[in-house]
Design an enzyme around this catalytic site. Structure first.
Site, PDB file in Angstrom:
ATOM      1  N   SER A   1       8.941   8.922   0.408  1.00 10.73           N
ATOM      2  CA  SER A   1       8.052   7.880   0.928  1.00 10.73           C
ATOM      3  C   SER A   1       7.838   8.037   2.426  1.00 10.73           C
ATOM      4  O   SER A   1       6.735   7.793   2.935  1.00 10.73           O
ATOM      5  CB  SER A   1       8.633   6.492   0.617  1.00 10.73           C
ATOM      6  OG  SER A   1       9.902   6.318   1.219  1.00 10.73           O
TER       7      SER A   1
ATOM      8  N   LYS B   1      21.757   3.401  -2.447  1.00  4.14           N
ATOM      9  CA  LYS B   1      20.384   3.911  -2.337  1.00  4.14           C
ATOM     10  C   LYS B   1      20.065   4.252  -0.890  1.00  4.14           C
ATOM     11  O   LYS B   1      19.363   5.230  -0.602  1.00  4.14           O
ATOM     12  CB  LYS B   1      19.386   2.890  -2.877  1.00  4.14           C
ATOM     13  CG  LYS B   1      17.959   3.433  -2.888  1.00  4.14           C
ATOM     14  CD  LYS B   1      16.971   2.480  -3.505  1.00  4.14           C
ATOM     15  CE  LYS B   1      15.574   3.086  -3.478  1.00  4.14           C
ATOM     16  NZ  LYS B   1      14.558   2.146  -4.023  1.00  4.14           N
TER      17      LYS B   1
ATOM     18  N   ASN C   1      14.849  11.048   3.147  1.00  2.00           N
ATOM     19  CA  ASN C   1      13.612  10.622   3.812  1.00  2.00           C
ATOM     20  C   ASN C   1      13.435  11.202   5.215  1.00  2.00           C
ATOM     21  O   ASN C   1      12.399  11.815   5.503  1.00  2.00           O
ATOM     22  CB  ASN C   1      13.539   9.089   3.830  1.00  2.00           C
ATOM     23  CG  ASN C   1      12.908   8.527   2.583  1.00  2.00           C
ATOM     24  OD1 ASN C   1      11.687   8.432   2.476  1.00  2.00           O
ATOM     25  ND2 ASN C   1      13.726   8.135   1.629  1.00  2.00           N
TER      26      ASN C   1
ATOM     27  N   GLY D   1       4.001  -1.900  -5.285  1.00  3.80           N
ATOM     28  CA  GLY D   1       3.388  -3.176  -5.612  1.00  3.80           C
ATOM     29  C   GLY D   1       2.392  -3.058  -6.748  1.00  3.80           C
ATOM     30  O   GLY D   1       2.359  -3.888  -7.666  1.00  3.80           O
TER      31      GLY D   1
ATOM     32  N   GLY E   1       0.720  -1.493  -2.081  1.00  6.07           N
ATOM     33  CA  GLY E   1       1.072  -0.076  -2.023  1.00  6.07           C
ATOM     34  C   GLY E   1       1.440   0.436  -3.401  1.00  6.07           C
ATOM     35  O   GLY E   1       1.184  -0.214  -4.421  1.00  6.07           O
TER      36      GLY E   1
END
Length: 309
Positions: A266, A196, A204, A16, A13
């Site tokens: 994300s 975080k 999100n 990565g 992804g």
């Protein structure tokens, strides 16, 4: 950690590929994805320039390296992490170190307990995404479409939950720094992961539910709900002995919303691409902590119910 052995990066992804592209210029790496593809990563840097970086790429199922990896970086989504590691485990020495890049605080404690080797956790503010038109099956090295766009450079902190592997964390951080990434070992990775998580738990789900960019959460329409979530998150952090940031949780999370105003979270990217979200990895630990400490947190409970799975 062997200095000349390759590093495996599991998960092709955005994160990565970003880590693989950065490390490949200084470190032997193998990027394992769902399918084999061309041995190059097309990276667009924050300054807008495009780079083609040679990198060995193989499928997770077919990889059988002739030598043991020095480190396995697990860069999958949280809900795929255990499955990916299980598929790879029989081909790894049991003491192989892991570095976990997942969001949330679900996979990290589980693998720390279950994996026989050292388990490092990372908290990173690197921002990257894959363009909607990018495809792992595109074998044309001259294609103008980047595989991954590095939207903004950030910082990566590395440590382990039991604080037993400081030397290893320092070495890994040094390797990342040598590759041009800002990284440092830390002895408070649990606190950094929780902090975080606090940010992700606000940004999100709300952006995914309403399909808006991060900056919209600073608007008047979202302020009451954002404030209610932050208040409940602060109760959880206090119960978990996570110290608040110096500026307080409201300013801390509000500053991130402003700094990432143009970003698609994300989870929003997952929703737009019809992929499963990391709802359980991000909101699940908060709900579990609330049950453990006997806290009644209706705003978080409502958010969990409304967030796409």
């Amino acid at each position: 950690m062997a200095t000349n052995a390759p590093w495996l990066i599991v998960g092709a992804g955005a994160l990565g590929q970003l880590f693989a592209a950065s490390l490949a210029q200084r470190q032997r790496v193998v990027l394992l994805g769902r399918r084999p593809t061309r041995h190059v990563i097309r990276l667009r840097k924050p300054d807008g320039t495009d780079h083609q970086i040679p990198a060995r790429r193989e499928s997770l199922e077919q990889w059988s390296g002739p030598e043991s990896p020095a480190l396995v970086i697990l860069a999958t989504k949280s809900h795929h992490g255990k499955t990916a590691l299980d598929a790879l485990a029989s081909r790894l020495p049991p003491q192989t170190p892991l570095l976990l890049l997942q969001n949330g605080f679900l996979l990290q404690p589980r693998l720390t307990e279950q994996w026989s080797g050292p388990v490092l956790c990372a908290s990173t503010t690197e921002a990257a995404y894959r363009p909607a038109t990018a495809s792992g099956m595109d074998l044309d090295p001259d294609s103008p479409t980047p595989d991954v766009i590095h939207a903004a450079a950030g910082e990566t902190w590395i440590g382990d939950l039991a604080d037993r592997h400081v030397t290893l964390a320092t070495r890994v951080a040094e390797c990342l720094a040598d590759a041009g990434m800002k990284a440092a070992a830390c002895q408070d990775i649990r606190h950094r992961l929780w902090r975080k998580l606090a940010i992700n738990a606000v940004i999100n789900p709300l952006t995914a539910i309403h399909r808006v960019r991060n900056g919209e959460l600073a608007s008047r329409a979202f302020r009451p709900r954002v404030a209610a979530l932050i208040a409940e998150i602060a109760h959880i952090m206090q119960a978990e002995d996570v110290p608040p940031p110096a500026q307080g949780w409201d300013v801390f999370i509000g500053d991130v919303i402003q700094a990432t105003a143009n970003n698609r979270s994300s989870m929003l990217q997952d929703v737009l691409a019809n992929r499963p979200t990391e709802r359980d990895a991000i909101l699940g630990p908060l709900e579990e902590a609330a049950r453990h400490h006997g806290l009644h947190l209706p705003a978080i409970a409502d958010l969990y119910r409304q967030t796409p799975p």
